[in-house]
Design a protein around this motif. Structure first.
Motif, short mmCIF file in Angstrom:
data_model
loop_
_atom_site.label_atom_id
_atom_site.label_comp_id
_atom_site.label_asym_id
_atom_site.label_seq_id
_atom_site.Cartn_x
_atom_site.Cartn_y
_atom_site.Cartn_z
N PHE A 1 0.81 -1.21 0.00
CA PHE A 1 0.00 0.00 0.00
C PHE A 1 0.86 1.27 0.00
N SER A 2 1.95 1.27 0.73
CA SER A 2 2.85 2.42 0.64
C SER A 2 3.53 2.45 -0.73
N TRP A 3 3.80 1.29 -1.30
CA TRP A 3 4.37 1.22 -2.65
C TRP A 3 3.43 1.91 -3.64
N ALA A 4 2.13 1.65 -3.50
CA ALA A 4 1.15 2.26 -4.39
C ALA A 4 1.13 3.78 -4.22
N PHE A 5 1.25 4.26 -2.97
CA PHE A 5 1.27 5.71 -2.77
C PHE A 5 2.51 6.33 -3.39
N PHE A 6 3.67 5.75 -3.12
CA PHE A 6 4.91 6.33 -3.66
C PHE A 6 4.92 6.29 -5.18
N ARG A 7 4.36 5.24 -5.76
CA ARG A 7 4.26 5.18 -7.22
C ARG A 7 3.40 6.32 -7.73
N SER A 8 2.28 6.58 -7.08
CA SER A 8 1.41 7.67 -7.53
C SER A 8 2.09 9.02 -7.33
#
Length: 304
Positions: A18-25
């Motif tokens: 979930f943090s990966w998804a935020f940092f990607r965005s």
């Protein structure tokens, strides 16, 4: 408008997908203005950092990165207050662990709202009228406490209330003396901004298509609540919209294929890496139960 700080709540107990998804965005959608990034790291050791961050650090166009460390027992609201009292920024925007940015120039849209709307006091990606209890009759005007920007000093001056109570966080968001009501008591205006850069006053939030209305086409920053609306049945979508806005007339059925894509991309942001891990874990747990052993894999801890 001065210095801007972007705060992301990162918890060591959370699944890193979930943090990966935020940092990607954050890396994928240009902010449109300069900002400092602050990682509010809860539950990490002294030298530890969110495991998803290094892979994206070089692609995130921020002025600098700071890490603020907290014990995981401290509530997210108190983390926000501590940061507001200690960071050197004129305005701050807070993101929870669930957040995912959906459009370019997102931070510029927030900044523009403060500059163009007279007496703007807070800007959020979502808001609503839903009543919390008998002390907050409909319409209970509240900016949701995810992806919201406020003047740093103003936020630090607010009354957090009793956050040790089970409903403390909900009361700060939408209670009778919640964040939005305190800011409005200063004579300031709450605004919701959409993914196209339009600023909406609270009388017209329901038209913005950002939260529990239509297909949420105007949404600028997604989170767990917006995702749950996207994949919900038509009956549940109408119930949620009625509760939030007092009407469900504009709610349409979401195509099953689109809901399936939403489900997959939300739960498996790293694709086969996440899917394969979940399948392997599930297979191992099934085998252990079948053979009379206790499953050794704890339930996934979702962001909060």
């Amino acid at each position: 408008m001065g210095r801007l700080a972007v705060v992301y709540l990162s918890r060591a107990v959370n699944d890193p997908r979930f943090s990966w998804a935020f940092f990607r965005s954050l890396a994928s959608f240009p902010a449109g203005v300069d900002f400092d990034l602050v990682l509010a790291s809860k539950g990490y050791g002294r030298d530890e950092i969110d495991p998803s961050f290094p892979a994206w650090r070089s692609r995130i166009a921020c002025s600098k990165v700071e890490v603020a460390r907290y014990d995981d027992s401290l509530s997210a609201t108190l983390v926000c207050f501590d940061l507001a009292k200690n960071i050197a920024a004129d305005h701050v925007i807070f993101f929870t662990s669930w957040s995912r940015i959906l459009a370019a120039n997102w931070l510029k849209y927030y900044a523009d709202a403060f500059e163009k709307v007279p007496d703007c006091g807070i800007v959020g990606a979502t808001g609503g009228y839903e009543r919390l209890n008998d002390d907050t009759p409909f319409p209970n005007i509240s900016v949701r406490t995810n992806a919201f920007m406020v003047p740093t000093r103003l936020f630090a001056s607010l009354d957090a209330g009793n956050l040790s109570a089970p409903e403390g966080g909900h009361l700060f968001e939408a209670g009778p003396n919640g964040m939005t009501k305190q800011i409005m008591a200063h004579g300031l205006v709450p605004i919701v901004v959409d993914r196209f850069g339009r600023s909406w006053r609270h009388e017209e939030w329901w038209k913005s298509q950002t939260f529990r209305m239509g297909q949420q086409e105007g949404l600028l920053v997604a989170d767990n609540r917006t995702y749950h609306f996207d994949i919900a049945s038509i009956r549940k979508r109408r119930r949620l919209s009625q509760r939030c806005w007092g009407s469900a007339e504009a709610i349409a059925r979401r195509p099953m294929l689109r809901k399936a894509v939403d489900w997959y991309t939300w739960n498996y942001p790293r694709g086969l890496h996440d899917l394969g891990g979940d399948l392997a874990t599930g297979a191992m747990d099934t085998w252990r139960r079948f053979s009379g052993q206790d499953a050794k894999h704890p339930a996934r801890v979702f962001p909060s």
